[in-house]
Design an enzyme around this catalytic site. Structure first.
Site, PDB file in Angstrom:
ATOM      1  N   LYS A   9       0.839  -1.206   0.000  1.00 40.91           N
ATOM      2  CA  LYS A   9       0.000   0.000   0.000  1.00 40.91           C
ATOM      3  C   LYS A   9       0.881   1.267   0.000  1.00 40.91           C
ATOM      4  O   LYS A   9       2.104   1.170   0.212  1.00 40.91           O
ATOM      5  CB  LYS A   9      -0.918  -0.045   1.217  1.00 40.91           C
ATOM      6  CG  LYS A   9      -1.933  -1.193   1.178  1.00 40.91           C
ATOM      7  CD  LYS A   9      -2.862  -1.151   2.386  1.00 40.91           C
ATOM      8  CE  LYS A   9      -3.871  -2.284   2.343  1.00 40.91           C
ATOM      9  NZ  LYS A   9      -4.819  -2.235   3.488  1.00 40.91           N
ATOM     10  N   ASN A 112      -1.862  -0.142   7.101  1.00 42.26           N
ATOM     11  CA  ASN A 112      -1.392  -1.480   7.483  1.00 42.26           C
ATOM     12  C   ASN A 112      -0.576  -2.156   6.372  1.00 42.26           C
ATOM     13  O   ASN A 112      -0.535  -3.362   6.242  1.00 42.26           O
ATOM     14  CB  ASN A 112      -2.541  -2.350   7.998  1.00 42.26           C
ATOM     15  CG  ASN A 112      -3.621  -2.556   6.959  1.00 42.26           C
ATOM     16  OD1 ASN A 112      -3.506  -2.100   5.827  1.00 42.26           O
ATOM     17  ND2 ASN A 112      -4.675  -3.254   7.332  1.00 42.26           N
ATOM     18  N   GLU A 126      -9.564  -9.683  -8.171  1.00 40.43           N
ATOM     19  CA  GLU A 126      -8.575  -8.611  -7.989  1.00 40.43           C
ATOM     20  C   GLU A 126      -7.444  -8.701  -9.021  1.00 40.43           C
ATOM     21  O   GLU A 126      -6.989  -7.670  -9.528  1.00 40.43           O
ATOM     22  CB  GLU A 126      -8.029  -8.668  -6.555  1.00 40.43           C
ATOM     23  CG  GLU A 126      -9.127  -8.316  -5.550  1.00 40.43           C
ATOM     24  CD  GLU A 126      -8.759  -8.584  -4.098  1.00 40.43           C
ATOM     25  OE1 GLU A 126      -7.631  -9.047  -3.823  1.00 40.43           O
ATOM     26  OE2 GLU A 126      -9.616  -8.317  -3.233  1.00 40.43           O
TER      27      GLU A 126
END
Ligand code: RTP
Ligand code: MG
Length: 147
Positions: A9, A112, A126
């Site tokens: 991320k 996270n 995905e």
């Protein structure tokens, strides 16, 4: 062979953790099938996290995941979906065991570090959202017999 979608991320990219994180999956014995550094559009973020659209944190989640580049990956291997989730640790880093990615590198649930598909259906969905079939590479690894 099973495949999963994993993504460092924006917080993990900013903190220089792409190498640390990919190294864990490589050393474990999984095979990288595709990877790219990319920015996520608002539309893709909303589609990817569609299951959370009615949750109070949805707006923040979309804002965070679009705030900077992510490192999107497809990994292959035996039981890779569940094993990668185990290696990531619990969603809330405060509950993630030491030795897991979130347990070792994160403090807040909203930051996270890593995303991983949570089921075979999510993985297919995905991977299809983030990668074209021709971006995934089929090849042999010589250690395959041991893992
Ligand atoms: P991810 O989808 O990102 O891999 O995370 P996950 O499966 O472990 O957790 P999920 O329930 O799918 O939640 C997606 C992301 O939303 C953020 N979140 N914030 N503020 C909150 O209470 C809260 N709960 C979840 C987290 O960043 C989580 O990774
Ligand atoms: Mg999730």
């Amino acid at each position: 062979m099973e495949r999963t979608f994993l993504m460092v991320k924006p917080d993990g990219v900013q903190r220089g953790l792409i190498g640390e994180i990919t190294a864990r999956f490589e050393k474990k014995g999984f095979k990288l099938a595709g990877a790219k550094l990319m920015n996520i559009s608002e539309d893709l973020a909303k589609e990817h996290y569609g299951e959370h659209k009615d949750r109070p944190f949805f707006g923040e989640l979309v804002e965070f995941i679009t705030s900077g580049p992510v490192f999107a990956m497809v990994w292959e291997g035996k039981d890779v979906i569940a094993t990668a989730r185990f290696m990531m640790g619990k969603t809330n880093p405060a509950e993630a065991a030491p030795g897991t990615i979130r347990g070792d590198y994160a403090v807040q649930v909203s930051n996270n570090i890593i995303h991983g598909s949570d089921s075979p259906e999510s993985a297919v969905r995905e991977i299809g959202l983030f990668f074209k079939e021709e971006e995934l590479v089929a090849y042999e690894k010589s250690v395959a017999a041991w893992i």
